[in-house]
Design a protein around this motif. Sequence first.
Motif, PDB file in Angstrom:
ATOM      1  N   ALA A 105     -56.826  38.763  28.016  1.00  0.00           N
ATOM      2  CA  ALA A 105     -56.637  39.849  28.993  1.00  0.00           C
ATOM      3  C   ALA A 105     -56.396  41.164  28.254  1.00  0.00           C
ATOM      4  N   LEU A 106     -55.595  41.107  27.187  1.00  0.00           N
ATOM      5  CA  LEU A 106     -55.333  42.296  26.380  1.00  0.00           C
ATOM      6  C   LEU A 106     -56.619  42.785  25.717  1.00  0.00           C
ATOM      7  N   LEU A 107     -57.389  41.883  25.143  1.00  0.00           N
ATOM      8  CA  LEU A 107     -58.642  42.248  24.506  1.00  0.00           C
ATOM      9  C   LEU A 107     -59.604  42.885  25.516  1.00  0.00           C
ATOM     10  N   TYR A 108     -59.682  42.315  26.706  1.00  0.00           N
ATOM     11  CA  TYR A 108     -60.558  42.855  27.739  1.00  0.00           C
ATOM     12  C   TYR A 108     -60.105  44.268  28.126  1.00  0.00           C
ATOM     13  N   GLY A 109     -58.800  44.466  28.277  1.00  0.00           N
ATOM     14  CA  GLY A 109     -58.279  45.794  28.589  1.00  0.00           C
ATOM     15  C   GLY A 109     -58.569  46.793  27.489  1.00  0.00           C
ATOM     16  N   VAL A 110     -58.447  46.371  26.235  1.00  0.00           N
ATOM     17  CA  VAL A 110     -58.744  47.256  25.101  1.00  0.00           C
ATOM     18  C   VAL A 110     -60.228  47.616  25.070  1.00  0.00           C
ATOM     19  N   VAL A 111     -61.090  46.645  25.347  1.00  0.00           N
ATOM     20  CA  VAL A 111     -62.528  46.920  25.374  1.00  0.00           C
ATOM     21  C   VAL A 111     -62.860  47.923  26.480  1.00  0.00           C
ATOM     22  N   LEU A 112     -62.284  47.745  27.661  1.00  0.00           N
ATOM     23  CA  LEU A 112     -62.525  48.685  28.761  1.00  0.00           C
ATOM     24  C   LEU A 112     -62.005  50.078  28.418  1.00  0.00           C
ATOM     25  N   ALA A 113     -60.800  50.150  27.836  1.00  0.00           N
ATOM     26  CA  ALA A 113     -60.223  51.449  27.469  1.00  0.00           C
ATOM     27  C   ALA A 113     -61.065  52.131  26.389  1.00  0.00           C
TER      28      ALA A 113
ATOM     29  N   GLU B  88     -55.174  44.789  33.433  1.00  0.00           N
ATOM     30  CA  GLU B  88     -55.603  43.445  33.022  1.00  0.00           C
ATOM     31  C   GLU B  88     -54.407  42.529  32.782  1.00  0.00           C
ATOM     32  N   LEU B  89     -53.329  43.085  32.229  1.00  0.00           N
ATOM     33  CA  LEU B  89     -52.178  42.261  31.865  1.00  0.00           C
ATOM     34  C   LEU B  89     -51.286  41.904  33.053  1.00  0.00           C
ATOM     35  N   ILE B  90     -51.065  42.847  33.967  1.00  0.00           N
ATOM     36  CA  ILE B  90     -50.124  42.606  35.075  1.00  0.00           C
ATOM     37  C   ILE B  90     -50.516  41.376  35.898  1.00  0.00           C
ATOM     38  N   PRO B  91     -51.756  41.269  36.398  1.00  0.00           N
ATOM     39  CA  PRO B  91     -52.091  40.075  37.195  1.00  0.00           C
ATOM     40  C   PRO B  91     -52.025  38.787  36.375  1.00  0.00           C
ATOM     41  N   PHE B  92     -52.398  38.885  35.088  1.00  0.00           N
ATOM     42  CA  PHE B  92     -52.343  37.680  34.253  1.00  0.00           C
ATOM     43  C   PHE B  92     -50.909  37.185  34.132  1.00  0.00           C
ATOM     44  N   TRP B  93     -49.980  38.096  33.792  1.00  0.00           N
ATOM     45  CA  TRP B  93     -48.588  37.679  33.627  1.00  0.00           C
ATOM     46  C   TRP B  93     -47.947  37.291  34.945  1.00  0.00           C
ATOM     47  N   GLN B  94     -48.355  37.906  36.058  1.00  0.00           N
ATOM     48  CA  GLN B  94     -47.809  37.525  37.355  1.00  0.00           C
ATOM     49  C   GLN B  94     -48.283  36.135  37.761  1.00  0.00           C
ATOM     50  N   SER B  95     -49.504  35.756  37.378  1.00  0.00           N
ATOM     51  CA  SER B  95     -50.026  34.443  37.746  1.00  0.00           C
ATOM     52  C   SER B  95     -49.378  33.319  36.938  1.00  0.00           C
ATOM     53  N   ARG B  96     -48.922  33.649  35.752  1.00  0.00           N
ATOM     54  CA  ARG B  96     -48.201  32.661  34.931  1.00  0.00           C
ATOM     55  C   ARG B  96     -46.718  32.831  35.194  1.00  0.00           C
ATOM     56  N   GLY B  97     -46.003  31.841  35.272  1.00  0.00           N
ATOM     57  CA  GLY B  97     -44.565  31.953  35.486  1.00  0.00           C
ATOM     58  C   GLY B  97     -43.866  32.464  34.238  1.00  0.00           C
ATOM     59  N   ALA B  98     -42.581  32.676  34.366  1.00  0.00           N
ATOM     60  CA  ALA B  98     -41.773  33.147  33.240  1.00  0.00           C
ATOM     61  C   ALA B  98     -41.068  31.996  32.536  1.00  0.00           C
ATOM     62  N   GLU B  99     -41.437  30.755  32.852  1.00  0.00           N
ATOM     63  CA  GLU B  99     -40.720  29.598  32.313  1.00  0.00           C
ATOM     64  C   GLU B  99     -40.778  29.534  30.792  1.00  0.00           C
ATOM     65  N   ASP B 100     -41.945  29.782  30.199  1.00  0.00           N
ATOM     66  CA  ASP B 100     -42.067  29.724  28.738  1.00  0.00           C
ATOM     67  C   ASP B 100     -41.201  30.787  28.073  1.00  0.00           C
ATOM     68  N   GLU B 101     -41.172  31.976  28.653  1.00  0.00           N
ATOM     69  CA  GLU B 101     -40.356  33.054  28.098  1.00  0.00           C
ATOM     70  C   GLU B 101     -38.877  32.720  28.216  1.00  0.00           C
ATOM     71  N   GLU B 102     -38.465  32.173  29.359  1.00  0.00           N
ATOM     72  CA  GLU B 102     -37.063  31.793  29.551  1.00  0.00           C
ATOM     73  C   GLU B 102     -36.673  30.682  28.578  1.00  0.00           C
ATOM     74  N   ALA B 103     -37.578  29.739  28.364  1.00  0.00           N
ATOM     75  CA  ALA B 103     -37.300  28.648  27.424  1.00  0.00           C
ATOM     76  C   ALA B 103     -37.115  29.192  26.015  1.00  0.00           C
ATOM     77  N   ALA B 104     -37.947  30.141  25.618  1.00  0.00           N
ATOM     78  CA  ALA B 104     -37.816  30.728  24.282  1.00  0.00           C
ATOM     79  C   ALA B 104     -36.475  31.434  24.130  1.00  0.00           C
ATOM     80  N   LEU B 105     -36.056  32.147  25.148  1.00  0.00           N
ATOM     81  CA  LEU B 105     -34.765  32.838  25.088  1.00  0.00           C
ATOM     82  C   LEU B 105     -33.612  31.853  25.045  1.00  0.00           C
ATOM     83  N   VAL B 106     -33.697  30.775  25.832  1.00  0.00           N
ATOM     84  CA  VAL B 106     -32.638  29.750  25.835  1.00  0.00           C
ATOM     85  C   VAL B 106     -32.557  29.068  24.476  1.00  0.00           C
TER      86      VAL B 106
END
Length: 197
Positions: A158-166, A120-138
């Motif tokens: 996405a995390l909640l959905y994965g937890v519910v499925l698991a 659930e998490l991999i496609p979600f994070w791949q669809s969003r860019g890493a710009e917000d994470e890079e900005a936080a690090l900068v």
Amino acid sequence: AFAAGLGPFFDALWMPDTRRAIELSLIVVVLAVPLNVVFRVAAGWAIARFDFRGKGALVTIIDLPFAVSPVVSGMVFVLLFGAQGLLGPTLDDLGLKVIFAIPGIVLATSFVTFPFVARELIPFWQSRGAEDEEAALVLGATPWTMLFRVPLPSARYALLYGVVLATARALGEFGAVSVVSGHIRGETNTAPLHVEI
């Protein structure tokens, strides 16, 4: 099913073996699902954000429970941790019992619920860019602060959905648990095994 009314259903529900089976199922969920969440969040973030040697192998390992029958995976645990298994005699010398005990049930359940959170998490994070994470690090965030403040909150559904499925798979797992539990009434029977009885 209810020809004799609801009485037999409630009588069966309050039997000590039934209560123990439900209790064991909940214990297994409480142990297996958080374990999977921690490791799958880490694996999902690494796969979605980084290129590294062995990335393809990690993706394959995450998807392995979808390709292998749960009964076969349970048999692998018996071959590894059983009394005559690869690690069984060593564990027996240490006084540790895995097969026909709660640790084996938790291992088998963890294996079959392996893919759900990461998938659930991999496609979600791949669809969003890493710009917000890079900005936080900068802006001076530490990697841990950035992880808990940027990608995890954005992926909460996405995390909640994965937890519910698991959780659903952990509660309903029959095949692998059937092999490693030994079907000991009142001790190693989970709710699905008790329903079968």
